[in-house]
Design a protein around this motif. Sequence first.
Motif, PDB file in Angstrom:
ATOM      1  N   ALA A 163     -15.488  36.740  30.600  1.00  0.00           N
ATOM      2  CA  ALA A 163     -16.893  36.349  30.420  1.00  0.00           C
ATOM      3  C   ALA A 163     -17.848  37.318  31.102  1.00  0.00           C
ATOM      4  CB  ALA A 163     -17.105  34.930  30.931  1.00  0.00           C
ATOM      5  N   ALA A 164     -17.528  37.719  32.327  1.00  0.00           N
ATOM      6  CA  ALA A 164     -18.422  38.621  33.065  1.00  0.00           C
ATOM      7  C   ALA A 164     -18.548  39.965  32.352  1.00  0.00           C
ATOM      8  CB  ALA A 164     -17.905  38.824  34.490  1.00  0.00           C
ATOM      9  N   GLU A 165     -17.425  40.536  31.899  1.00  0.00           N
ATOM     10  CA  GLU A 165     -17.464  41.838  31.215  1.00  0.00           C
ATOM     11  C   GLU A 165     -18.207  41.761  29.882  1.00  0.00           C
ATOM     12  OE1 GLU A 165     -13.954  41.764  33.891  1.00  0.00           O
ATOM     13  OE2 GLU A 165     -14.655  40.426  32.334  1.00  0.00           O
ATOM     14  N   LEU A 166     -18.129  40.607  29.240  1.00  0.00           N
ATOM     15  CA  LEU A 166     -18.796  40.454  27.941  1.00  0.00           C
ATOM     16  C   LEU A 166     -20.242  39.989  28.068  1.00  0.00           C
ATOM     17  CD1 LEU A 166     -15.922  38.782  25.901  1.00  0.00           C
ATOM     18  CD2 LEU A 166     -16.584  41.193  25.951  1.00  0.00           C
ATOM     19  N   GLY A 167     -20.643  39.589  29.258  1.00  0.00           N
ATOM     20  CA  GLY A 167     -22.017  39.140  29.466  1.00  0.00           C
ATOM     21  C   GLY A 167     -22.307  37.788  28.848  1.00  0.00           C
ATOM     22  N   VAL A 168     -21.326  36.889  28.878  1.00  0.00           N
ATOM     23  CA  VAL A 168     -21.533  35.534  28.341  1.00  0.00           C
ATOM     24  C   VAL A 168     -21.189  34.520  29.429  1.00  0.00           C
ATOM     25  CG1 VAL A 168     -21.076  36.174  25.951  1.00  0.00           C
ATOM     26  CG2 VAL A 168     -19.209  35.365  27.360  1.00  0.00           C
ATOM     27  N   GLU A 169     -21.808  33.376  29.347  1.00  0.00           N
ATOM     28  CA  GLU A 169     -21.476  32.280  30.257  1.00  0.00           C
ATOM     29  C   GLU A 169     -20.140  31.704  29.817  1.00  0.00           C
ATOM     30  OE1 GLU A 169     -23.165  30.869  32.864  1.00  0.00           O
ATOM     31  OE2 GLU A 169     -24.608  32.505  32.789  1.00  0.00           O
ATOM     32  N   PRO A 170     -19.178  31.523  30.721  1.00  0.00           N
ATOM     33  CA  PRO A 170     -17.859  31.033  30.320  1.00  0.00           C
ATOM     34  C   PRO A 170     -17.910  29.714  29.550  1.00  0.00           C
ATOM     35  CG  PRO A 170     -17.813  31.723  32.607  1.00  0.00           C
ATOM     36  CD  PRO A 170     -19.234  31.797  32.158  1.00  0.00           C
ATOM     37  N   GLY A 171     -18.734  28.786  29.992  1.00  0.00           N
ATOM     38  CA  GLY A 171     -18.799  27.490  29.331  1.00  0.00           C
ATOM     39  C   GLY A 171     -19.640  27.472  28.063  1.00  0.00           C
ATOM     40  N   TRP A 172     -20.415  28.537  27.830  1.00  0.00           N
ATOM     41  CA  TRP A 172     -21.304  28.553  26.671  1.00  0.00           C
ATOM     42  C   TRP A 172     -20.523  28.672  25.370  1.00  0.00           C
ATOM     43  CZ3 TRP A 172     -22.429  31.952  22.711  1.00  0.00           C
ATOM     44  CH2 TRP A 172     -23.548  31.628  21.959  1.00  0.00           C
ATOM     45  N   VAL A 173     -19.476  29.475  25.385  1.00  0.00           N
ATOM     46  CA  VAL A 173     -18.689  29.681  24.176  1.00  0.00           C
ATOM     47  C   VAL A 173     -17.627  28.610  24.120  1.00  0.00           C
ATOM     48  CG1 VAL A 173     -17.211  31.258  22.904  1.00  0.00           C
ATOM     49  CG2 VAL A 173     -19.073  32.159  24.280  1.00  0.00           C
ATOM     50  N   GLY A 174     -17.759  27.730  23.176  1.00  0.00           N
ATOM     51  CA  GLY A 174     -16.775  26.668  23.014  1.00  0.00           C
ATOM     52  C   GLY A 174     -16.802  26.158  21.596  1.00  0.00           C
ATOM     53  N   ALA A 175     -15.969  25.212  21.329  1.00  0.00           N
ATOM     54  CA  ALA A 175     -15.882  24.678  19.969  1.00  0.00           C
ATOM     55  C   ALA A 175     -17.085  23.791  19.674  1.00  0.00           C
ATOM     56  CB  ALA A 175     -14.589  23.901  19.792  1.00  0.00           C
ATOM     57  N   ARG A 176     -17.861  24.181  18.706  1.00  0.00           N
ATOM     58  CA  ARG A 176     -18.956  23.333  18.236  1.00  0.00           C
ATOM     59  C   ARG A 176     -18.459  22.433  17.115  1.00  0.00           C
ATOM     60  NH1 ARG A 176     -21.094  27.934  20.047  1.00  0.00           N
ATOM     61  NH2 ARG A 176     -23.033  27.875  21.184  1.00  0.00           N
ATOM     62  N   VAL A 177     -17.375  22.876  16.494  1.00  0.00           N
ATOM     63  CA  VAL A 177     -16.720  22.087  15.451  1.00  0.00           C
ATOM     64  C   VAL A 177     -15.350  21.718  15.981  1.00  0.00           C
ATOM     65  CG1 VAL A 177     -15.805  22.102  13.107  1.00  0.00           C
ATOM     66  CG2 VAL A 177     -17.936  23.304  13.614  1.00  0.00           C
ATOM     67  N   ARG A 178     -15.050  20.464  15.992  1.00  0.00           N
ATOM     68  CA  ARG A 178     -13.757  19.998  16.500  1.00  0.00           C
ATOM     69  C   ARG A 178     -13.069  19.177  15.415  1.00  0.00           C
ATOM     70  NH1 ARG A 178     -14.204  18.058  22.160  1.00  0.00           N
ATOM     71  NH2 ARG A 178     -14.593  20.269  22.213  1.00  0.00           N
ATOM     72  N   VAL A 179     -11.828  19.486  15.164  1.00  0.00           N
ATOM     73  CA  VAL A 179     -11.046  18.747  14.176  1.00  0.00           C
ATOM     74  C   VAL A 179     -10.372  17.589  14.895  1.00  0.00           C
ATOM     75  CG1 VAL A 179      -9.141  18.862  12.548  1.00  0.00           C
ATOM     76  CG2 VAL A 179     -10.685  20.797  12.781  1.00  0.00           C
ATOM     77  N   GLU A 180     -10.679  16.404  14.469  1.00  0.00           N
ATOM     78  CA  GLU A 180     -10.095  15.216  15.090  1.00  0.00           C
ATOM     79  C   GLU A 180      -8.681  14.962  14.574  1.00  0.00           C
ATOM     80  OE1 GLU A 180     -11.350  13.411  17.566  1.00  0.00           O
ATOM     81  OE2 GLU A 180     -13.117  14.709  17.662  1.00  0.00           O
ATOM     82  N   ARG A 181      -8.479  15.157  13.277  1.00  0.00           N
ATOM     83  CA  ARG A 181      -7.137  15.003  12.728  1.00  0.00           C
ATOM     84  C   ARG A 181      -7.075  15.652  11.354  1.00  0.00           C
ATOM     85  NH1 ARG A 181      -6.354   9.526   9.552  1.00  0.00           N
ATOM     86  NH2 ARG A 181      -8.528   9.168   9.111  1.00  0.00           N
ATOM     87  N   LEU A 182      -5.885  16.030  10.996  1.00  0.00           N
ATOM     88  CA  LEU A 182      -5.614  16.586   9.677  1.00  0.00           C
ATOM     89  C   LEU A 182      -4.593  15.704   8.997  1.00  0.00           C
ATOM     90  CD1 LEU A 182      -5.193  20.397  10.423  1.00  0.00           C
ATOM     91  CD2 LEU A 182      -7.078  19.311   9.223  1.00  0.00           C
ATOM     92  N   ARG A 183      -4.770  15.498   7.729  1.00  0.00           N
ATOM     93  CA  ARG A 183      -3.783  14.720   6.994  1.00  0.00           C
ATOM     94  C   ARG A 183      -3.800  15.150   5.537  1.00  0.00           C
ATOM     95  NH1 ARG A 183      -6.053  10.735   3.907  1.00  0.00           N
ATOM     96  NH2 ARG A 183      -8.208  10.254   4.360  1.00  0.00           N
ATOM     97  N   VAL A 184      -2.693  14.941   4.906  1.00  0.00           N
ATOM     98  CA  VAL A 184      -2.605  15.208   3.478  1.00  0.00           C
ATOM     99  C   VAL A 184      -2.950  13.910   2.774  1.00  0.00           C
ATOM    100  CG1 VAL A 184      -1.075  15.855   1.592  1.00  0.00           C
ATOM    101  CG2 VAL A 184      -0.825  16.941   3.827  1.00  0.00           C
ATOM    102  N   PRO A 185      -3.962  13.909   1.920  1.00  0.00           N
ATOM    103  CA  PRO A 185      -4.341  12.668   1.253  1.00  0.00           C
ATOM    104  C   PRO A 185      -3.245  12.203   0.295  1.00  0.00           C
ATOM    105  CG  PRO A 185      -5.613  14.504   0.395  1.00  0.00           C
ATOM    106  CD  PRO A 185      -4.809  15.020   1.536  1.00  0.00           C
TER     107      PRO A 185
END
Length: 176
Positions: free
Chosen positions: A123-145
């Motif tokens: 994070a320091a070398e890339l100039g980003v806050e460690p906690g800032w980059v995270g999953a904004r989209v989260r998959v709760e479950r996958l299933r075959v219909p």
Amino acid sequence: VWDPAWTELDGQGVAHLLARAVAVLGGADLILCGRQASDLEQGLVGPMLAEELGMPCVTVGRRITVQGQSVRVEREVDGLVESVEVTLPAVVTMTSAKSNVPRMPKVKDVMLARGKLIRVLGAAELGVEPGWVGARVRVERLRVPVTAGRCEMLAGEEAGAQAAALVDRLRALKVI
């Protein structure tokens, strides 16, 4: 590119971190990405990376040829082969093809690679806050219909009789 805070990343987070890494390392003329991830098959990282870097992006490439300051990408879409040319710098996502098989490294090259130091950008070398980059989209479950296909054959030798039988059946089902 790694930081302990980056345990869950979505395609946008990965693309952002890769874009920062490319910038920190001095840029690139041609960036090759896979077509899609093996987990959700979203195919987002390449196009999002190109967007962050302000580069053109060609997806689903199966063969590329660099010609001076441009790259020609052959891609197969809906059974047709098309050729797309973009100026460099560019991002190309590659797909599997018979002519696109990775070469196995020679034993000598593997042995030489063992002694090479791998530079890790956090994070320091890339100039980003460690906690800032995270999953904004989260998959709760996958299933075959579960699909229950029901096929019903309608009587009639001629198209007109079959059409009439179809209309009668749709009326009986209260579809029309």
